[in-house]
Write an enzyme that holds these catalytic residues in place. Sequence first.
Site, PDB file in Angstrom:
ATOM      1  N   HIS A 106      -4.691  11.157 -36.936  1.00  0.00           N
ATOM      2  CA  HIS A 106      -5.685  10.735 -37.921  1.00  0.00           C
ATOM      3  C   HIS A 106      -5.165  10.687 -39.364  1.00  0.00           C
ATOM      4  O   HIS A 106      -5.829  11.128 -40.304  1.00  0.00           O
ATOM      5  CB  HIS A 106      -6.905  11.658 -37.857  1.00  0.00           C
ATOM      6  CG  HIS A 106      -7.720  11.501 -36.602  1.00  0.00           C
ATOM      7  ND1 HIS A 106      -7.696  10.375 -35.822  1.00  0.00           N
ATOM      8  CD2 HIS A 106      -8.600  12.350 -35.986  1.00  0.00           C
ATOM      9  CE1 HIS A 106      -8.527  10.531 -34.790  1.00  0.00           C
ATOM     10  NE2 HIS A 106      -9.087  11.712 -34.855  1.00  0.00           N
ATOM     11  N   HIS A 176     -15.428   8.084 -37.620  1.00  0.00           N
ATOM     12  CA  HIS A 176     -15.413   9.199 -36.680  1.00  0.00           C
ATOM     13  C   HIS A 176     -16.786   9.879 -36.568  1.00  0.00           C
ATOM     14  O   HIS A 176     -16.877  11.106 -36.556  1.00  0.00           O
ATOM     15  CB  HIS A 176     -14.336  10.199 -37.104  1.00  0.00           C
ATOM     16  CG  HIS A 176     -13.715  10.942 -35.974  1.00  0.00           C
ATOM     17  ND1 HIS A 176     -14.400  11.884 -35.231  1.00  0.00           N
ATOM     18  CD2 HIS A 176     -12.476  10.866 -35.443  1.00  0.00           C
ATOM     19  CE1 HIS A 176     -13.582  12.371 -34.314  1.00  0.00           C
ATOM     20  NE2 HIS A 176     -12.408  11.768 -34.414  1.00  0.00           N
ATOM     21  N   GLU A 306     -15.063   5.914 -31.059  1.00  0.00           N
ATOM     22  CA  GLU A 306     -14.198   5.478 -32.157  1.00  0.00           C
ATOM     23  C   GLU A 306     -13.527   4.158 -31.793  1.00  0.00           C
ATOM     24  O   GLU A 306     -12.568   4.136 -31.030  1.00  0.00           O
ATOM     25  CB  GLU A 306     -13.134   6.538 -32.423  1.00  0.00           C
ATOM     26  CG  GLU A 306     -13.677   7.919 -32.671  1.00  0.00           C
ATOM     27  CD  GLU A 306     -12.671   9.000 -32.290  1.00  0.00           C
ATOM     28  OE1 GLU A 306     -11.504   8.940 -32.710  1.00  0.00           O
ATOM     29  OE2 GLU A 306     -13.053   9.923 -31.540  1.00  0.00           O
TER      30      GLU A 306
HETATM   31  C1  BGC Z   1      -9.263  12.834 -31.011  1.00  0.00           C
HETATM   32  C2  BGC Z   1      -9.371  14.255 -30.517  1.00  0.00           C
HETATM   33  C3  BGC Z   1      -9.411  15.162 -31.709  1.00  0.00           C
HETATM   34  C4  BGC Z   1     -10.560  14.758 -32.610  1.00  0.00           C
HETATM   35  C5  BGC Z   1     -10.479  15.507 -33.892  1.00  0.00           C
HETATM   36  C6  BGC Z   1     -10.464  12.530 -31.795  1.00  0.00           C
HETATM   37  O1  BGC Z   1     -10.425  11.221 -32.272  1.00  0.00           O
HETATM   38  O2  BGC Z   1      -9.088  11.913 -29.953  1.00  0.00           O
HETATM   39  O3  BGC Z   1      -8.303  14.602 -29.677  1.00  0.00           O
HETATM   40  O4  BGC Z   1      -9.538  16.511 -31.329  1.00  0.00           O
HETATM   41  O5  BGC Z   1     -10.530  13.395 -32.912  1.00  0.00           O
HETATM   42  O6  BGC Z   1     -11.683  15.885 -34.301  1.00  0.00           O
END
Ligand code: BGC
Length: 343
Positions: A106, A176, A306
């Site tokens: 991310h 998210h 997402e």
């Molecule tokens: C991921 C997860 C991660 C989360 C973080 C998601 O987009 O796929 O693995 O723990 O985001 O909050």
Amino acid sequence: MILMEPFGTTKKGEAVERYILENKRGTRVAVLSLGATVQSILVADKNGKPRDVVLGYDSVEQYEADRDTYLGALVGRVANRIARGHFTLDGREYSLAVNNGPNHLHGGLEGFDRKVCRAAVSNDALFFYFVSPDGEEGYPGTLRCCVQYRLDEDNALHIRYRAETDAPTPVNLTNHSYFNLGGEAMEHTLQIFADAITENDETSIPTGAMLPVAGTAFDFAEAKAIGRDIGAQEQQLKFGNGYDHNFILRGEGMREAAVLRSAESGIAMAVETDCPGMQVYTANFFGDRVGKGGAPYSDRCAVALETQSFPDALHHENFPSVVLRPGEVYESETVYRFFTEDV
Ligand code: BGC
């Protein structure tokens, strides 16, 4: 109608605003200039009572203290994982923060979820602008971004992303938000217009294989309760401690990706996108947290849908490219449309 109000101040002293988008049906979406974060979405349930259908916090302090859930945030420069935080582009090597097991996740330590954006309002649209400097979090090129939020009279929240760069760089932007439309998240039904997922290794990095979902716990071609098969003895589910996978969406261009429904509230949400994939994450590593109004958040209390390019695409030639080059424009749109049904 869009209203603005002060929301707080970051640790660095930046003022954070909250923008309220409201339509004539009384649906209200609150978006923060911190991380272009969707903080709340209030929609009427089957009895006309407003319900907040996304997770979030009440203060800037709470958003800044949470380093790992990305509640409602804009995620970038590259959403999802890059294996071992390393990639080669046009023969040059780049190293990024390793912030999720052995991988980069991310956008790194200070991703786009941490940025305070400049805002502009035009009629029913809210625009956030920001610049990610060359070298930020290890990524090459200065990236200029614009994210637009618009709530229409059909109860659809449109999120449009646009970015331009002055040097080749990977880009994959998503929102998210974690949705809970009412009652237990695992009792919501979910339909996903996908025939396959990208197979993960034990660190949630794609192996490159595409696994057909038919006959597996990942088969959401017909709507089913999210929790129905989440405990199935399948290796992919064990790797993610539940669903945490990229679904390869059928077709191309703007199309329906998924429909989420709560029988308890009668609220349903259709997701439309022009992205090739969608990560379904059932909040498997939440632990116990306190959210808006003191609400307890725990594992599997909500689901994130997402829309995205495939994870670790930089290392897989068979995945759609995430590389943006000077002169090109990254453009993408996702729509979350809410409606009620008495089921
Ligand atoms: C991921 C997860 C991660 C989360 C973080 C998601 O987009 O796929 O693995 O723990 O985001 O909050």
